[in-house]
Design an enzyme around this catalytic site. Structure first.
Site, PDB file in Angstrom:
ATOM      1  CG  ASP A 140     -13.262 169.189 -19.765  1.00  0.00           C
ATOM      2  OD1 ASP A 140     -14.126 169.519 -20.586  1.00  0.00           O
ATOM      3  OD2 ASP A 140     -13.352 168.158 -19.068  1.00  0.00           O
ATOM      4  CD  GLU A 176     -13.541 170.547 -12.011  1.00  0.00           C
ATOM      5  OE1 GLU A 176     -14.224 169.991 -12.883  1.00  0.00           O
ATOM      6  OE2 GLU A 176     -12.797 169.922 -11.217  1.00  0.00           O
ATOM      7  CG  ASP A 186     -18.072 168.629  -2.165  1.00  0.00           C
ATOM      8  OD1 ASP A 186     -18.457 168.011  -3.188  1.00  0.00           O
ATOM      9  OD2 ASP A 186     -18.162 168.159  -1.015  1.00  0.00           O
ATOM     10  N   GLY A 187     -19.309 169.910  -5.334  1.00  0.00           N
ATOM     11  CA  GLY A 187     -20.657 169.903  -5.897  1.00  0.00           C
ATOM     12  C   GLY A 187     -21.677 169.230  -5.007  1.00  0.00           C
ATOM     13  CG  ASP A 236     -18.052 165.408 -17.276  1.00  0.00           C
ATOM     14  OD1 ASP A 236     -17.721 164.218 -17.395  1.00  0.00           O
ATOM     15  OD2 ASP A 236     -17.548 166.323 -17.954  1.00  0.00           O
ATOM     16  CB  SER A 237     -18.919 161.487 -11.956  1.00  0.00           C
ATOM     17  OG  SER A 237     -19.458 160.322 -12.537  1.00  0.00           O
ATOM     18  CB  SER A 238     -13.748 160.105 -12.292  1.00  0.00           C
ATOM     19  OG  SER A 238     -13.925 160.461 -10.934  1.00  0.00           O
ATOM     20  CG  ASP A 239     -14.166 154.877 -13.811  1.00  0.00           C
ATOM     21  OD1 ASP A 239     -15.168 154.913 -14.544  1.00  0.00           O
ATOM     22  OD2 ASP A 239     -13.005 154.729 -14.246  1.00  0.00           O
ATOM     23  CE1 TYR A 243     -13.321 158.817 -21.606  1.00  0.00           C
ATOM     24  CE2 TYR A 243     -15.621 158.257 -21.470  1.00  0.00           C
ATOM     25  CZ  TYR A 243     -14.609 159.178 -21.347  1.00  0.00           C
ATOM     26  OH  TYR A 243     -14.914 160.455 -20.960  1.00  0.00           O
TER      27      TYR A 243
END
Lengths: 230, 230
Positions: free
Chosen positions: A25, A45, A76-77, A95-98, A164
Site C-alpha cells: 500500500d 510486494e 515473492d519476498g 509487514d506481514s499478515s497473520d 485490529y
C-alpha cells in the site's frame, strides 16, 4: 500497515539501505522515507493489485512510492531474500499478515535465518508479532525463534490500533550480532515537533515517549517473553 | 469497571479513606482492598440490581464486597457527596459511564467541585475520561474543568481495554491543593511479583512500568491536553 508505520518511524539509528517485505500500500515506505539517512528502500510486494488499488483509492498512503529512493520488486519476498548477498541491508521491516496460511512461513526459523543473513552485523529487523490479548501461544513461539536466530538484541514492543482484533498489535524488534543496538533509546528519535520534511508535517501519534512506552509490557506477557529469552 | 481497577491499583500514596462512585459490580472494591493502608471504603451505587447480578453471576468480581472495610450505600452518589463533610476522603474513584444522559453531570464542574470539597488537601481523584481515539472533544472539556477545580496536579493517563470502543480508555488523575502528589512515581507501587494478599495472587496486567507508561501520550492528544493545562 499502520503498525509497521510506527515501527518504521522507530528505527534506532541511521540506516542506509532498508528492505521492506510486503507493505504494498505504500504506508511503510512513506514513514521510512522520513529518514534522510536512508539511501535505498527495496520493497518486495507479492500482489501487484495491492499497489494499484492503493495508488487509485489511497493516494495519501501510496505517496510513499513517489520517493526516488524506492525500488519496487513485485514477487515473492521469501525467494527474493534468499538471493540477496549476505549483509546487504541495514534494516528489514516485515509487514506481514497473520501466521495462518500463506504468511505462516514468515514466523518460522528458516525465514528469520534468511533475514539475519541479509542483514549486516548489528542490522535491525522489525516484524509483526500479533496481539498479547489474543495470541500469546504464537508470540511465545516467535520470541523463541527470534532468540535463537538474532544474536544481538531481541525485544517485544506493542501499540494500539483500534481496527485490529483486540485493539493492540506487537512487533519483534531484533538485531543481529555486531554493534549493540539500544532499541528503547534511539540515536535518532522522531518527535512530533520535528517534522523531518516540511512538506509532510509532523507525526500525529508517534513520539519519543510513546516509543519508549511501547517496550513496557503488562505482567502476563512479560513473564512469558522473559522466560523465553533466558 | 476493568479500567478503574487499574486506576484503583495505581493510587500513588497510602490512602486511609476512599469513596467509590458507582462500581456496583465490586471489581474496583476488589482492587482498592489490596491496599492494606486503606481503613474504610465507602461505595455509592445507584442501582441495587447491579450489585445483586454481580454477586450471583460474577462472584470473582463481587468478591470485593467481602472486605470488612467496605460500607455500601445504595443511592445517588451526587446527592451523597453533597452531604459529606469537607475533607472527608483521601481518595475518590468515579467509575462512571459515558457523559451522555444520566452520567453527563459527572463530567461537569459542579460535580468536580463536590469531589474537591469532599477530599482532604492533597487528596486524589481518578475519574473515567473516555477514549483519545474517539472523544477528544469531550476530553478537552473534562481537562479544562479539572484544571479549574483541582489545584494540585492534573493528569491524563490511558490504557487498553479490548472490549471498550476503540480499545482504549483514559482517566483523569488529579489532586487537590495541598501536599504534592507525583502520580507518575507512586510511593507505594504494586508490582506483579508483590501479591499484597497471599489469597488473591499477583496482578495480571498492571505493574510499575505499565503505570508510568500510561502517562505517555501520543502527539495528538498531548497537544490538546497540554494546551488546556496552560
Amino acid at each position: 500497515m499502520r503498525t509497521q508505520r510506527v515501527a518504521a518511524a522507530s528505527f534506532p539509528c541511521h540506516q542506509k539501505r532498508c528492505w521492506l517485505f510486503g507493505g504494498g500500500d505504500g504506508g511503510v515506505l512513506h514513514e521510512v522515507s522520513r529518514h534522510s539517512s536512508v539511501e535505498q528502500i527495496d520493497i518486495c510486494e507479492i500482489d501487484k493489485m495491492v499497489i494499484d488499488v492503493s495508488k487509485q483509492f489511497f493516494p495519501n498512503v501510496a505517496i510513499g512510492y513517489e520517493d526516488p529512493r524506492v525500488k519496487l520488486h513485485v514477487g515473492d519476498g521469501v525467494a527474493f531474500l534468499k538471493n540477496v548477498p549476505e549483509g546487504t541491508y541495514d534494516a528489514v521491516i516485515v509487514d506481514s499478515s497473520d501466521p495462518i496460511g500463506p504468511a505462516q512461513e514468515l514466523f518460522e526459523k528458516p525465514f528469520f535465518e534468511s533475514v539475519a543473513r541479509a542483514l549486516r552485523p548489528g542490522g535491525v529487523v522489525c516484524t509483526q508479532a500479533e496481539s498479547i490479548r489474543l495470541h500469546m501461544h504464537i508470540i511465545e513461539d516467535i520470541v523463541g525463534n527470534c532468540c535463537q536466530i538474532f544474536k544481538g538484541s531481541v525485544n517485544y514492543a506493542w501499540t494500539t490500533v483500534p481496527t485490529y482484533p483486540s485493539g493492540v498489535i506487537g512487533f519483534m524488534v531484533c538485531s543481529t550480532e555486531g554493534p549493540a543496538v539500544d532499541f528503547e533509546n534511539p540515536i535518532n528519535p522522531i518527535d512530533a515537533d520535528d517534522s523531518h520534511t516540511k512538506t509532510r508535517g509532523p507525526l500525529k501519534f508517534y513520539n519519543s515517549e510513546i516509543h519508549s512506552a511501547s517496550f513496557c509490557l503488562p505482567s502476563f506477557p512479560k513473564r512469558v517473553i522473559e522466560s523465553k529469552g533466558k
